[in-house]
Design an enzyme around this catalytic site. Structure first.
Site: not given
Length: 601
Positions: A281, A334
């Site tokens: 993330d 990401e």
């Protein structure tokens, strides 16, 4: 410290009792307190070693015992802290750690061996993103193994991606503010229950990807923050150690011990839980020193630039070491910028990820389908632009949870027009995602055309499946997955120029796109009519002569469409078109996507 340091730090059953070990190099004193000593740790003080690790044992206790560390910090303040290496915790909002020894017997040896022989970028990957707490509220890990696993199989997905399962105090963070990096959340059961869920997915042929959050952690006083009375895990300079957007602390990657805490944690989930990948993330927030920071709010690197060189080396070490030790896994970034080389090999100065989320594709595509078809000719380039840069990285095409929250509405809710057009638009969007080069990810609810925006506080609106339109979308997704997995043209050469060619990219007036997918000796032609009109006669060039057949059309009656398919059987004509030696005249239903393939291949 070693890459397997969880074997030493934390709480472990030994012959003499439970051995405790915690890194707190600047603490004045550390004690263990718990339900076994009335939460008074005076009788169980730990001893500091030269490595800054405090150690000791408590006799007569075992699995399930609750404990914390009482840390007398360098600032003179006593704090009660959860164990950074706890493998189980109390159910939030309670926050004590629990002693736990796994007794799970894995049954997925064949899965892990087979995975090691495979290359994910050349395999089918259709990912169902899930928030465990709201897929169907109230289910335990054991119940999810009985319900979620067969559902994913029925829909034909190859993988699930679980939003963070690591322990976190605030459910509204969806798991992205982690306090227990080594503990699956106790909301749904114990760690072995989660192991059994992964085992069940593997038994069903489904890979498991976990969302992983090394970018930041919350300020809760009982967790990692100011652990020994100093900025231990977080960077001491607030310009590097505090995140302005999220109100959290940022890990100090200049410290070897902090890097090892995170690197070992990645190994932990692969080693101890047999997961098949990590989706990392907020990579961009780690890569850029000036991320969300204005003038004076950040400090340049040693070269005077804005790249966090420690973060770059961390990602390179993370990916190279994980890929070296665990065969066939997927490391997914990401990363929301155009940073060069996210999926390039570390040997060539890349970050070494296997895949990168293509957030540019997501923004362009959702922007396009939100426009009324009457005006789409002005936005035609939005669906062609991604192929201008597609081969720069190994992309995943995400329609994730981030796109259906915070007032953005559901995917169906983004679609313009009357109800029929909204469903047709959604069917065409999903089929376009499956057709486009790159692996695909959809968030739970997309496959049933969820009406309402997602909320972690309620289950998906499963009752909508009583409607034939919603059930039709679900049937379409199942068929897309089945045909996708069966046809290597849609995945084997996702990242090779040989795997894709435009036939028609410029017909903005008709809102038509046509392209060829190739792979594994197979050919598939994809034709999308994104206009609100049915084109009764539209000629499309074909790379091969002879008989062709319709593999899938989103306007099929079974999917809730009008049934205006081009027909099951087609014959290529010797009419040169779209730079091809032959072509076919098709009926293209409004707001539809059609797949056709040669009958002989």
């Amino acid at each position: 410290m070693t890459r397997d340091l969880w074997r030493d730090l934390g709480a472990h059953q030994r012959e003499e009792g439970v051995a405790f070990a915690v890194w707190a190099p600047n603490a004045r004193e550390v004690q263990v307190l718990g339900d076994f000593n009335g939460w008074d740790g005076h009788a169980h003080a730990l001893t500091r070693g030269d490595d800054g690790i405090w150690r000791g044992s408590v006799e007569g206790i075992g699995d399930g015992a609750l404990y914390k560390y009482a840390v007398h910090g360098a600032d003179g303040v006593w704090r009660q802290k959860a164990d950074p290496f706890a493998t189980w915790a109390e159910v939030p909002p309670d926050n004590a750690s629990r002693v736990f020894t796994s007794s799970h017997r894995w049954t997925d040896d064949a899965w892990v061996r087979d995975r090691a022989t495979r290359q994910p970028w050349a395999e089918p990957m259709s990912v169902y993103e899930v928030h465990l707490g709201s897929w169907r509220r109230g289910l335990s890990y054991q119940e999810l193994a009985q319900t979620l696993v067969p559902y994913v199989v029925e829909r034909g997905y190859t993988h699930v991606e679980l939003m963070p399962v690591m322990e976190h105090p605030f459910g509204g963070s969806w798991g992205y503010q982690v306090t227990g990096y080594y503990a699956p959340t106790s909301r749904f059961g114990d760690p072995d229950d989660f192991r059994a869920l992964v085992d069940a997915f593997h038994a069903a042929g489904i890979g498991v990807i976990l969302d992983w959050v090394p970018a930041h952690f919350p300020r809760d006083e009982w967790a990692l923050a100011r652990f020994d009375g100093t900025p231990l895990y977080e960077h001491p300079d607030p310009r590097r150690g505090e995140h302005p957007d999220w109100g959290t602390y940022v890990f100090d990657l200049t410290k070897g011990e902090v890097r090892e805490f995170l690197l070992a944690n990645a190994f932990w989930w692969f080693e101890e839980f047999h997961v098949d990948g990590l989706r990392v993330d907020a990579v961009a927030s780690m890569l850029y020193l000036d991320y969300s920071r204005g003038p004076g709010g950040w400090t340049p690197n040693a070269q005077g630039g804005n790249i966090d060189l420690e973060a770059v080396s961390f990602f390179q070490e993370l990916n190279s070491s994980c890929y070296a030790r665990f065969g066939g896994i997927a490391m997914i970034a990401e990363e929301s910028t155009a940073y060069d080389g996210v999926t390039r090999d570390v040997a060539y100065d890349g970050l070494g990820f296997g895949f990168k989320w293509n957030l540019g594709w997501m923004h362009d595509t959702l922007g396009y389908v939100a426009v009324d078809p009457m005006y789409r000719s002005h936005d035609h380039h939005r669906l062609t632009f991604a192929m201008m840069y597609h081969h720069a990285e190994n992309f995943v095409l995400p329609l994730s949870h981030d796109e259906v929250v915070h007032g953005k509405g559901s995917l169906l809710g983004k679609m313009p027009g009357d109800p029929w057009k909204r469903f047709a638009n959604l069917r065409a969007l999903l089929a376009y995602q499956w057709s486009h080069p790159g692996k695909q990810l959809t968030f739970m609810g997309a496959e049933i055309a969820q009406e309402r925006e997602w909320s972690e506080e309620r289950s998906l609106d499963w009752e909508v499946l009583d409607s034939p339109e919603h059930a039709g979308v679900q049937r379409l997704v199942s068929d897309l997955n089945a045909r996708y997995v069966a046809n290597p043209a849609l995945w084997e050469d996702d990242y090779s120029p040989d795997g894709f060619a435009w036939l028609e990219a410029d017909d903005a007036g008709s809102n038509v796109y046509a392209f060829v997918r190739r792979g594994g000796g197979r050919t598939l032609v994809c034709v999308a009519n994104m206009s609100g009109e049915t084109w009764q006669s539209y000629r499309v060039g074909l790379p091969d002569p002879g008989a062709w057949r319709v593999v899938l059309c989103t306007d099929d009656l079974a999917y809730g469409g009008a049934g205006a398919s081009p027909g099951p059987d087609l014959e290529a004509e010797p009419i040169a078109w779209h730079r091809q030696p032959q072509s076919v005249d098709l009926r293209l239903p409004a707001l539809s996507l059609t797949w056709i393939e040669p009958v002989d291949g």
